[in-house]
Design a protein around this motif. Structure first.
Motif, PDB file in Angstrom:
ATOM      1  N   SER A 139       0.860  -1.180   0.000  1.00 35.47           N
ATOM      2  CA  SER A 139       0.000   0.000   0.000  1.00 35.47           C
ATOM      3  C   SER A 139       0.898   1.232   0.000  1.00 35.47           C
ATOM      4  CB  SER A 139      -0.938   0.025   1.203  1.00 35.47           C
ATOM      5  OG  SER A 139      -0.226   0.261   2.390  1.00 35.47           O
ATOM      6  N   GLY A 140       0.283   2.392  -0.116  1.00 39.35           N
ATOM      7  CA  GLY A 140       1.074   3.606  -0.141  1.00 39.35           C
ATOM      8  C   GLY A 140       0.209   4.820   0.093  1.00 39.35           C
ATOM      9  N   PRO A 141       0.841   5.966   0.246  1.00 40.69           N
ATOM     10  CA  PRO A 141       0.071   7.197   0.437  1.00 40.69           C
ATOM     11  C   PRO A 141      -0.820   7.438  -0.781  1.00 40.69           C
ATOM     12  CG  PRO A 141       2.368   7.679  -0.046  1.00 40.69           C
ATOM     13  CD  PRO A 141       2.284   6.211   0.165  1.00 40.69           C
ATOM     14  N   ASN A 142      -1.950   7.972  -0.547  1.00 37.28           N
ATOM     15  CA  ASN A 142      -2.923   8.240  -1.601  1.00 37.28           C
ATOM     16  C   ASN A 142      -3.556   6.974  -2.177  1.00 37.28           C
ATOM     17  OD1 ASN A 142      -2.324  11.026  -1.401  1.00 37.28           O
ATOM     18  ND2 ASN A 142      -0.552  10.714  -2.730  1.00 37.28           N
ATOM     19  N   TYR A 143      -3.298   5.837  -1.538  1.00 38.27           N
ATOM     20  CA  TYR A 143      -3.974   4.613  -1.937  1.00 38.27           C
ATOM     21  C   TYR A 143      -4.792   4.135  -0.751  1.00 38.27           C
ATOM     22  CZ  TYR A 143      -1.210   4.495  -6.135  1.00 38.27           C
ATOM     23  OH  TYR A 143      -0.654   4.819  -7.326  1.00 38.27           O
ATOM     24  N   ASN A 144      -6.040   3.941  -0.966  1.00 40.59           N
ATOM     25  CA  ASN A 144      -6.920   3.539   0.129  1.00 40.59           C
ATOM     26  C   ASN A 144      -7.056   2.038   0.269  1.00 40.59           C
ATOM     27  OD1 ASN A 144      -7.507   6.021   1.181  1.00 40.59           O
ATOM     28  ND2 ASN A 144      -9.341   6.310  -0.052  1.00 40.59           N
ATOM     29  N   VAL A 145      -6.238   1.300  -0.467  1.00 41.36           N
ATOM     30  CA  VAL A 145      -6.368  -0.146  -0.473  1.00 41.36           C
ATOM     31  C   VAL A 145      -5.050  -0.800  -0.110  1.00 41.36           C
ATOM     32  CG1 VAL A 145      -6.931  -2.182  -1.871  1.00 41.36           C
ATOM     33  CG2 VAL A 145      -8.146  -0.035  -2.254  1.00 41.36           C
ATOM     34  N   LEU A 146      -5.122  -1.853   0.717  1.00 45.24           N
ATOM     35  CA  LEU A 146      -3.984  -2.733   0.954  1.00 45.24           C
ATOM     36  C   LEU A 146      -4.141  -3.893  -0.022  1.00 45.24           C
ATOM     37  CD1 LEU A 146      -1.484  -3.540   2.653  1.00 45.24           C
ATOM     38  CD2 LEU A 146      -3.065  -4.749   4.189  1.00 45.24           C
ATOM     39  N   TYR A 147      -3.267  -3.940  -1.028  1.00 43.57           N
ATOM     40  CA  TYR A 147      -3.352  -4.957  -2.072  1.00 43.57           C
ATOM     41  C   TYR A 147      -2.570  -6.194  -1.667  1.00 43.57           C
ATOM     42  CZ  TYR A 147      -4.963  -1.164  -5.107  1.00 43.57           C
ATOM     43  OH  TYR A 147      -5.660  -0.118  -5.646  1.00 43.57           O
ATOM     44  N   PHE A 148      -3.211  -7.353  -1.851  1.00 43.19           N
ATOM     45  CA  PHE A 148      -2.561  -8.627  -1.549  1.00 43.19           C
ATOM     46  C   PHE A 148      -2.160  -9.334  -2.843  1.00 43.19           C
ATOM     47  CE2 PHE A 148      -3.051  -9.760   2.984  1.00 43.19           C
ATOM     48  CZ  PHE A 148      -3.793  -8.676   3.424  1.00 43.19           C
TER      49      PHE A 148
END
Lengths: 112, 113
Positions: A93-102
């Motif tokens: 994930s990262g700033p400006n991303y609202n999702v934790l990608y698996f």
């Protein structure tokens, strides 16, 4: 487009060996990379995590090696034990991303 | 350690029916999530939730899906009506910091017949 990729899909090692699980990601803006461990019938549990300002993170027998330029990382499990047999998920994930990608996970089997 | 409880562990329903999946998150956590997992493979993000509102939802979070956490009680995922492709294991998670150190429940296996 898959944001996080993992390889191999499954891995078998002998007890005492080092297992190496690989992960790559698409977006260079990602800056937080956790690894989750999942046993059958349970939910994933956070194992270890690294931020992009570091290139290595150790916790017990688990080590993350991170390569920002290549946009990949790996999880090394030293002295693998049968109890380490599980599915391991890399996430990002990262700033400006609202999702934790698996990622799709690596199923690790440690044979005694 | 902190636990997230999901109820029920397994739900079998007929296509077209409504189903509500319940999640009891860690008590002081602020952020809540639902992920969908098929055949023990990829954890697909559905939705996250904070301060009574959806923050982000994916394309998998169809119009038939809704989430709520009335009065700080269970965090629920409702599917109405259900479709065959909704069969999966649904994981609830909660965290104190957004997208960090998520605590997952054991999942609810949903079987739509």
């Amino acid at each position: 487009q898959q944001q996080v990729r993992q390889s191999p899909q499954s891995l078998t090692v002998w007890e005492g060996e080092t297992a190496i699980l690989n992960c790559s990601y698409e977006n260079s803006a990602f800056d937080y990379f956790p690894w989750y461990q999942q046993f059958p019938g349970e939910g994933p549990a956070l194992l270890i995590a690294i931020r992009s300002v570091s290139d290595k993170k150790e916790d017990g027998g688990f080590t993350i090696f991170f390569n920002k330029r290549e946009k990949n990382l790996s999880l090394h499990i030293k002295d693998s034990q049968p109890g380490d047999s599980a599915t391991y998920f890399c996430a990002a994930s990262g700033p400006n991303y609202n999702v934790l990608y698996f990622g799709s996970g690596t199923k690790l089997t440690v044979e005694p | 350690g902190p636990k997230v409880l999901q109820i029920p562990s397994h739900q079998i329903i007929d296509m077209g029916q409504m189903v509500t999946l319940n999640c009891d998150p860690v008590s002081n956590h602020l952020y809540f999530y639902w992920y969908k997992q098929i055949l023990g493979q990829q954890m697909e993000f559905l939705v996250n939730f904070y301060n009574g509102k959806v923050m982000e939802k994916s394309k998998l979070f169809k119009d038939q899906f809704s989430v709520e956490r009335p009065d700080g009680s269970y965090f629920t995922l409702k599917i109405q009506p259900t479709a065959l492709e909704d069969s999966a294991v649904y994981f609830c998670a909660s965290s104190l910091v957004f997208n960090e150190r998520l605590f997952f429940g054991h999942g609810t296996k949903l079987s739509v017949l």
